[in-house]
Write a protein that holds these residues in place. Structure first.
Motif, short mmCIF file in Angstrom:
data_model
loop_
_atom_site.label_atom_id
_atom_site.label_comp_id
_atom_site.label_asym_id
_atom_site.label_seq_id
_atom_site.Cartn_x
_atom_site.Cartn_y
_atom_site.Cartn_z
N LYS A 1 -3.40 12.43 -4.42
CA LYS A 1 -4.08 12.42 -3.12
C LYS A 1 -4.92 11.15 -2.95
CE LYS A 1 -4.31 17.47 -2.91
NZ LYS A 1 -5.16 18.66 -2.79
N ARG A 2 -4.26 10.02 -3.22
CA ARG A 2 -4.93 8.72 -3.10
C ARG A 2 -4.00 7.72 -2.43
NH1 ARG A 2 -9.56 8.26 -6.23
NH2 ARG A 2 -9.87 9.85 -7.83
N ILE A 3 -4.59 6.63 -1.96
CA ILE A 3 -3.86 5.46 -1.49
C ILE A 3 -3.99 4.39 -2.56
CG2 ILE A 3 -3.62 3.73 0.32
CD1 ILE A 3 -3.02 6.47 1.33
N THR A 4 -2.86 3.88 -3.08
CA THR A 4 -2.89 2.84 -4.10
C THR A 4 -2.24 1.57 -3.55
OG1 THR A 4 -0.78 3.57 -5.04
CG2 THR A 4 -2.79 4.55 -5.95
N PRO B 1 -8.90 15.38 0.36
CA PRO B 1 -8.72 16.84 0.36
C PRO B 1 -7.27 17.27 0.54
CG PRO B 1 -9.71 16.12 2.42
CD PRO B 1 -9.70 14.92 1.51
N HIS B 2 -6.44 16.39 1.14
CA HIS B 2 -5.03 16.72 1.39
C HIS B 2 -4.18 15.52 1.00
CE1 HIS B 2 -6.37 20.21 3.64
NE2 HIS B 2 -7.19 19.41 4.31
N PRO B 3 -2.89 15.74 0.69
CA PRO B 3 -2.01 14.60 0.41
C PRO B 3 -1.84 13.74 1.64
CG PRO B 3 -1.05 16.68 -0.36
CD PRO B 3 -2.24 17.03 0.48
N PRO B 4 -1.94 12.41 1.51
CA PRO B 4 -1.75 11.53 2.68
C PRO B 4 -0.30 11.56 3.14
CG PRO B 4 -1.99 10.22 0.67
CD PRO B 4 -2.27 11.65 0.28
N ASN C 1 -8.99 4.29 -2.10
CA ASN C 1 -10.08 5.25 -1.86
C ASN C 1 -10.70 5.65 -3.18
OD1 ASN C 1 -7.46 6.45 -2.23
ND2 ASN C 1 -8.40 8.45 -1.88
N SER C 2 -12.02 5.64 -3.24
CA SER C 2 -12.73 5.94 -4.48
C SER C 2 -12.70 7.42 -4.80
CB SER C 2 -14.18 5.46 -4.39
OG SER C 2 -14.83 6.06 -3.29
N LYS C 3 -12.66 8.28 -3.78
CA LYS C 3 -12.69 9.73 -3.98
C LYS C 3 -11.32 10.32 -3.66
CE LYS C 3 -17.60 10.26 -2.87
NZ LYS C 3 -18.58 10.95 -2.00
N ARG C 4 -11.01 11.37 -4.37
CA ARG C 4 -9.77 12.10 -4.13
C ARG C 4 -9.80 12.76 -2.75
NH1 ARG C 4 -5.95 14.91 -7.57
NH2 ARG C 4 -5.18 16.83 -6.59
N TYR D 1 0.85 -1.19 0.00
CA TYR D 1 0.00 0.00 0.00
C TYR D 1 0.89 1.25 0.00
CZ TYR D 1 -3.96 -3.01 1.01
OH TYR D 1 -4.92 -3.98 0.95
N LEU D 2 0.65 2.16 -0.97
CA LEU D 2 1.50 3.33 -1.18
C LEU D 2 0.67 4.60 -1.12
CD1 LEU D 2 3.23 1.78 -4.27
CD2 LEU D 2 4.44 2.22 -2.17
N THR D 3 1.27 5.67 -0.58
CA THR D 3 0.62 6.98 -0.62
C THR D 3 1.06 7.70 -1.89
OG1 THR D 3 2.42 8.06 0.58
CG2 THR D 3 0.62 7.14 1.88
N ASP D 4 0.15 8.44 -2.50
CA ASP D 4 0.43 9.24 -3.69
C ASP D 4 0.07 10.68 -3.38
OD1 ASP D 4 0.57 10.51 -6.15
OD2 ASP D 4 -0.05 8.73 -7.26
N SER D 5 1.09 11.53 -3.17
CA SER D 5 0.83 12.90 -2.74
C SER D 5 0.20 13.74 -3.84
CB SER D 5 2.14 13.56 -2.28
OG SER D 5 3.08 13.56 -3.34
N LYS D 6 0.48 13.44 -5.11
CA LYS D 6 -0.04 14.28 -6.19
C LYS D 6 -1.51 13.99 -6.47
CE LYS D 6 0.91 15.95 -10.84
NZ LYS D 6 1.82 15.91 -12.00
#
Length: 973
Positions: free
Chosen positions: A216-219, A238-241, A233-236, A209-214
C-alpha cells in the motif's frame, strides 16, 4: 492517485489530501493540465468522469463497459479509451461530446497512451502473441512496435525522452521493466521485482513511479537502471493505490509547430496551452482565474493565493489548484464572509433561534453551523453535508472542503440537472393504497388511477407488496382476514381467516420471505411465511395498540408504532433480540411508518397531532416535517425525493418534499377513506432477488440487477425478441430455420438420449448431444462446472463473491456489503445498529466491516469493555499544631469501577470476597490463639497470687500502703 474509493492529491514528499470521493475502487486516471481537469474511468461501473484538479465541477461524461485504458489528448482536447471486449479504441471531446470509434477489430487492446505532438496512439495487445501497437491519431498507419514472449502488463510514456515503458511478466515470478523508442528500437530491459497483479505506473523526469498493492505504497525507481525502490509516501496507505499520475506541465508538453495557414495561436491548443509559434503571430494566450502564465510563456501555473497576505483570510489559508479557502484554528468560528475567524463564546442570552448553535461575537450573537457547512441568507439555518438539509442532496453528500460539497447518487440513480436530486432509472413509479372498500393503483402524479380489487363489505386499511412474486398482501379489519393477490388483480388467495381481531398494519420481508402484521385487538405482532405457513406470535409483551409496521431486512430490523397509553415507535431484531424504543416523547397516536433505504431514515405520522416526523433509524436527528398541513395523516410512503401521505380527515392523498415537508400537493383521485399506501418500484425494496420466483420469467439464465431480471441464453442459443425466451441456433445453417429443416433437425435429435443439461446439435451432417454452457461431459451425461473454483466467474466487483449454481453462478455482495452483486455498497453497521459493540464502546464504521473502541474511561476489546482504574492524588500541606508538626504527604488512592475492588482495583468482586473470607478466618484463628495465651497467663498470675498470700503476702501489702501514704504527705508539704 486513486486510493480506496477516492482520488487523492499527494506531493512528492508524501503529504496527501482527498479531493474527489466515491469514484470506484478500480479506476484509470489521466489529466488535462492546461484545462485544469482530471479524468477517471471506473472500470467496474463502466463510467468515465471528469472534475477540476481541485475536485470541483464533477461531471459524468460516458457510460460504457469493458474499459481497459484511458488517455487524454491535450492538443485536440479529447479523451481516448480502449475496450478489450469490443476490440476498439474510442474517443470523445473532453466535455463528453462527439463520440467516435478510432480503431476497431483490435486484439484485446489495453493500457492506451498518446503523444499528441507526434500524433501517435500506443496500446498493448493481449492476444496470442503479446505486442505493443501504434497508429496515428486518426486510426491509420497501424504498425507493431515490438512483440514479446512475456506478457506485457502495463504501458506508460515518457514525453521528455520520447520512449515507451512497459512491465513484462515471464515464467513464475520473474518481472522486469522495459523501454524502447517509438519505433521499437534501442530497447532497454532491467529486472525489477514487484507484484504485477494491480500494478500501475507513470514516468516523471528520471524516475518510474509504481503502485504496490500489497505494501500500500507508491515507490519509484530509476528509469534507466532500476534498483531498490524508494517509497514516496512515508506512511502506509489505508487502501491499495489503484492508479497514479504525476501532474506537471513536463508530462504534457506542447511542441511549437508552425501553422502557416492561420495566424495567431493554434486552434487545437485550447485555452492558454502555449504561446504563439512565431513573432508575427497576433494571437494571445490567457489563463483562467487562479492561474498565471509561466515565465517561459508556454503553460499556466497555479497562483498561490495564500502567499498573497493570506488573500484576505484573517487566520488560516489553504491553497488548492486555481483557488483557495480560509481556515480557522480550533476554538474559532469562520464567519459567513468565509474569511474572518471569530473566537467562539456561547451565547448567554440569545433571542435568535438557531438551527445548530449560537455564539457571541463582537458584532453580537450569531448562528453557527457544523464544520463544512455554511449559514444561509436567513442567518438561522445551515446548509452542508453535516447540516439538517444534507447540503440539499437527496441521497449522498460529499464534502470537498469547507463551504464546498457535491451531491452523488447511489447505483441505479442519476443526478438531475440541479445537481442535488437523484432520479431512479427503470419503470415508472406508481402507488398502491388501501381505500377501505377497495385497493387502488395510481400514478405518482395522481393523474391516472384504476381499481385493482374490490371488497365492498370490508374495511381494507393495511397492505404491502412482494417485488419478487409480484403480489400484493392486504388485511381486512372488518372481515378479520388476510389475503394476497397478483399486482394485475387477476389472482386472489386467502391466507388467514381465523385468529385475527383487528389487523391494521402489514409488511412483507422481501429478502427473508416473511409476512408480518400487527393486531390492535390482540395487542400483538405476528409473522408467517409468505404462503401463510409457519405462523407464529412475534411480540405480545409490553405492547398495547400496535398499528404501523415497516421492515429493514438488510439491518435485520422490524419497526412498529404503538398507539396505546405509552405511545412510541419501537424496533426489534428479526430474531426478537435487542428490542428497544426508538421514539417515545411528543407522541399521541403514532400511526403510519416507512423506512427510506436510500437516506437510511425513518418517517412516521401522528394521527391525533397531525404531524409528520423523520429521524435516523436509531431515533437520533429527529425533525418535524409537517404540522397541521395534512389534516389527520394515517400512513406514509417515501421514495426518491417525495413523501406520500394519506389523510383520513380530508379523504385525500398528499405528496410533500421528503427533506423539508414543504409544498404539500394533493393527488386528484376519488377516495373513500385512504389508509395504508406503498410505492411500487424495483429500487424501493433493495436486495430483492427477482430470479427466485419462476427464474424471473427467463427461459434459461436469469440475473437479478437492482431489482430487475436480466435474461440471457446458453451457447448456441439466442435471446428472442421478447427478452425472455431462447431460440436454438443450428450450426449447419447460416440463416433462420425453415419448416423442413427444423423438422429434420427434430427427427434426428429424437433418437438421441441427451442429458437434461444438454442440447442436440447438428455437426458434420449428424445430430449429437452437447452439454450446455455451465456443464461438462459427453452430452449423454453432463455434470455441473463450478465456475467459482475454476476461475471462470466474472465477479469483477471486489466487494462481491461468487456463488456456484447448477449450470451457472451468480455474484453476491460479501458480508458487510449490500447490493445485487454487480453494485455493492458498504453497510454502515454502526448507523444501522448491526454491530456487537459493548454498551461502553464506540462503533466506527469501515468498508465492509466495523470496529469497536472502548470509550474513554474503559478498556477492553470493544466487544467487552471494563472500567479503567482512576488514580486520585491528594497533596496535604505542612501544618503546625501545639508544637506538633504534621508533615506534608503525597497520598494516592484509587476509586474502582463497579465490579472491581482492592487497593489498586486488581480484584473482581468474587476474588475480593474470597480474599476477605480468608483474611477473616485468619483473624479469627489469631484471636482464638491470643485468647488461649491470655487465659493461661491469667491462670498463672492467679496461682502466684494465691501462693504469695499464703506466705506473708499480707505483710508486703501493708508495707506498700505505708510507703504510699508517706509519699502523699511529702507532696502536700
Amino acid at each position: 492517485l486513486g486510493l480506496g474509493n477516492s482520488i487523492q492529491r499527494m506531493n512528492l514528499d508524501g503529504d496527501q489530501r482527498r479531493i474527489v470521493s466515491r469514484v470506484g475502487r478500480s479506476i484509470l486516471l489521466d489529466f488535462h493540465f492546461s484545462e485544469g481537469t482530471m479524468f477517471w474511468a471506473d472500470t467496474h461501473a463502466g463510467h468515465i468522469s471528469r472534475a477540476g484538479l481541485d475536485g470541483t465541477r464533477r461531471q459524468l461524461l460516458s457510460s460504457v463497459k469493458g474499459i481497459t485504458g484511458l488517455a487524454v489528448d491535450w492538443i485536440e482536447n479529447t479523451v481516448l479509451w480502449s475496450n478489450a471486449e469490443r476490440g476498439t479504441i474510442q474517443r470523445m471531446d473532453t466535455d463528453g461530446r462527439n463520440k467516435k470509434i478510432v480503431l476497431r477489430d483490435l486484439s484485446q487492446p489495453r493500457s492506451v497512451v498518446v503523444d499528441p505532438n507526434e500524433r501517435y496512439i500506443f496500446w498493448l495487445s493481449d492476444g496470442l502473441t503479446p505486442s505493443l501497437q501504434r497508429s496515428d491519431m486518426n486510426g491509420g498507419k497501424r504498425a507493431t512496435v515490438l512483440k514479446a514472449a512475456d506478457r506485457l502488463k502495463v504501458l506508460a510514456i515518457d514525453h521528455r525522452d520520447r520512449r515507451l515503458f512497459w512491465v513484462q511478466q515471464g515464467q513464475g515470478v520473474h518481472t522486469a521493466i522495459g523501454s524502447c523508442n517509438y519505433d521499437g528500437n534501442i530497447i532497454n530491459v532491467f529486472n525489477q521485482p514487484f507484484r504485477p497483479q494491480s500494478l500501475r505506473m507513470t514516468i516523471f523526469l528520471d524516475y518510474v513511479y509504481l503502485t504496490d498493492s500489497k505494501s500500500k505504497r507508491i515507490t519509484r525507481v530509476n528509469k534507466y537502471t532500476g534498483g531498490r525502490g524508494e517509497n514516496v509516501n512515508s506512511k502506509r496507505m489505508p487502501h491499495p493505490p489503484a492508479d497514479v499520475k504525476v501532474v506537471h506541465p513536463i508530462n504534457q508538453p506542447v511542441e511549437e509547430i508552425p501553422t502557416p495557414f492561420t495566424p495567431g495561436c493554434n486552434v487545437h491548443t485550447g485555452e492558454c496551452v502555449k504561446v504563439c509559434s512565431s513573432h508575427s503571430d497576433t494571437g494571445l494566450c490567457q489563463c483562467r482565474d487562479g492561474f498565471s502564465l509561466s515565465k517561459q510563456g508556454n503553460y499556466c501555473e497555479d497562483i498561490n493565493e495564500c502567499a498573497l497576505w493570506n488573500h484576505g483570510c484573517s487566520l488560516g489559508c489553504e491553497n488548492v489548484p486555481g483557488s483557495y479557502f480560509c481556515t480557522c484554528p480550533k476554538g474559532y468560528l469562520l464567519l459567513s464572509d468565509l474569511k474572518t475567524c471569530q473566537e467562539l463564546k456561547p451565547c448567554m442570552e440569545n433571542g435568535t433561534v438557531c438551527d445548530h448553535a449560537c455564539v457571541h461575537t463582537a458584532e453580537g450573537d450569531v448562528c453557527v453551523c457544523p464544520e463544512g457547512s455554511v449559514l444561509n441568507s436567513d442567518g438561522r439555518s445551515c446548509t452542508g453535508c453535516l447540516s439538517a438539509d444534507r447540503g440539499g442532496c437527496s441521497q449522498m453528500c460529499v464534502t470537498l472542503y469547507p463551504g464546498r460539497w457535491v451531491c452523488e447518487c447511489q447505483p441505479g440513480y442519476q443526478l438531475q440537472p440541479d445537481g442535488k436530486h437523484c432520479a431512479a432509472a427503470g419503470p415508472p413509479v406508481y402507488l398502491l393504497f388501501a381505500n377501505t372498500v377497495d385497493i387502488r393503483k395510481i400514478n405518482a402524479d395522481g393523474k391516472k388511477s384504476k381499481t385493482l380489487l374490490q371488497e365492498p363489505r370490508g374495511g381494507i386499511i393495511a397492505l404491502d407488496y412482494d417485488p419478487v412474486q409480484k403480489q400484493v398482501y392486504f388485511a381486512d379489519k372488518s372481515l378479520k382476514r388476510i389475503e394476497r393477490a397478483s399486482l394485475d388483480g387477476g389472482f386472489r388467495e386467502m391466507l388467514f381467516s381465523t385468529g385475527l381481531d383487528s389487523p391494521e398494519g402489514l409488511a412483507v420481508d422481501w429478502v427473508h420471505r416473511k409476512l408480518y402484521w400487527t393486531d390492535r385487538g390482540l395487542s400483538s405482532i405476528s409473522r408467517s411465511g409468505l404462503n401463510g405457513m409457519d405462523r407464529e406470535i412475534f411480540i405480545d409483551e409490553d405492547i398495547q395498540k400496535p398499528r404501523g409496521i415497516a421492515l429493514h431486512p438488510q439491518a435485520q430490523k422490524v419497526y412498529w408504532t404503538d398507539m396505546g397509553s405509552r405511545p412510541a415507535v419501537e424496533r426489534s431484531g428479526l430474531n426478537r433480540d435487542v428490542r428497544e424504543v426508538v421514539v417515545s416523547t411528543g407522541l399521541v397516536s403514532p400511526s403510519g411508518l416507512a423506512v427510506d433505504h436510500s437516506s437510511r431514515r425513518l418517517y412516521w405520522c401522528d394521527l391525533s397531532r397531525g404531524v409528520i416526523e423523520s429521524a435516523n433509524l436509531d431515533g437520533s436527528d429527529r425533525h418535524m416535517l409537517s404540522e397541521n398541513q395534512v389534516g389527520r395523516p394515517f400512513d406514509v410512503a417515501v421514495f426518491e425525493n417525495v413523501l406520500w401521505v394519506s389523510d383520513w380527515e380530508g379523504h385525500l392523498l398528499y405528496r410533500i418534499d421528503m427533506r423539508t415537508g414543504r409544498n404539500p400537493e394533493h393527488l386528484r383521485d376519488i377516495s373513500i377513506k385512504p389508509a395504508a399506501l406503498v410505492v411500487v418500484h424495483p429500487f424501493v425494496k433493495p436486495g430483492a432477488n427477482v430470479c427466485l420466483h419462476e427464474n424471473g420469467g427467463c427461459a434459461q439464465i436469469c440475473e437479478s440487477r437492482l431489482g430487475l431480471a436480466h435474461c440471457s441464453c446458453h451457447s448456441k442459443h439466442i435471446l428472442s425478441a421478447d427478452g425472455k425466451d431462447c431460440l436454438p441456433i443450428n450450426s449447419s445453417f447460416t440463416g433462420q430455420y425453415n419448416d423442413q429443416s427444423y423438422q429434420t433437425y427434430k427427427n434426428d435429435c429424437y433418437s438421441l438420449r441427451c442429458d437434461v443439461n444438454a442440447q442436440c446439435m447438428q455437426k458434420e451432417g449428424r445430430a449429437m448431444c452437447q452439454c450446455v454452457t455451465g456443464f461438462a461431459g459427453d452430452g449423454e451425461l453432463c455434470v455441473d462446472v463450478d465456475e467459482c473454483k475454476a476461475g471462470l466467474a466474472d465477479c469483477s466487483v471486489s466487494e462481491a463473491e461468487c456463488v456456484n449454481t447448477a449450470g451457472g453462478y451468480f455474484c453476491q455482495c460479501k458480508t458487510g456489503f449490500t447490493g445485487d452483486g454487480q453494485h455493492c455498497m458498504d453497510i454502515d453497521e454502526c448507523r444501522l445498529d448491526m454491530h456487537g459493540c459493548d454498551v461502553n464502546a464506540e462503533c466506527l464504521n469501515a468498508v465492509g466491516k466495523y470496529q469497536c473502541i472502548c470509550r474513554p474511561g474503559f478498556t477492553g476489546t470493544g466487544l467487552s469493555c471494563h472500567g479503567k482504574i482512576h488514580l486520585f492524588i491528594v497533596l496535604t500541606e505542612t501544618v503546625s499544631f501545639k508544637n506538633h508538626v504534621l508533615y506534608s504527604c503525597l497520598c494516592a488512592y484509587y476509586v474502582c469501577v463497579l465490579g472491581y475492588m482492592g487497593e489498586r482495583c486488581q480484584f473482581s468482586d468474587l476474588e475480593w470476597w474470597e480474599l476477605q473470607q480468608a483474611e477473616e478466618e485468619k483473624r479469627r484463628n489469631m484471636a482464638i490463639a491470643m485468647c488461649i495465651v491470655l487465659l493461661i497467663t491469667l491462670l498463672s498470675i492467679a496461682a502466684c497470687i494465691t501462693y504469695c498470700c499464703g506466705n506473708g503476702c499480707y505483710l508486703l501489702i501493708s508495707v506498700t500502703l505505708e510507703s504510699w501514704r508517706q509519699n502523699e504527705i511529702m507532696n502536700k508539704m
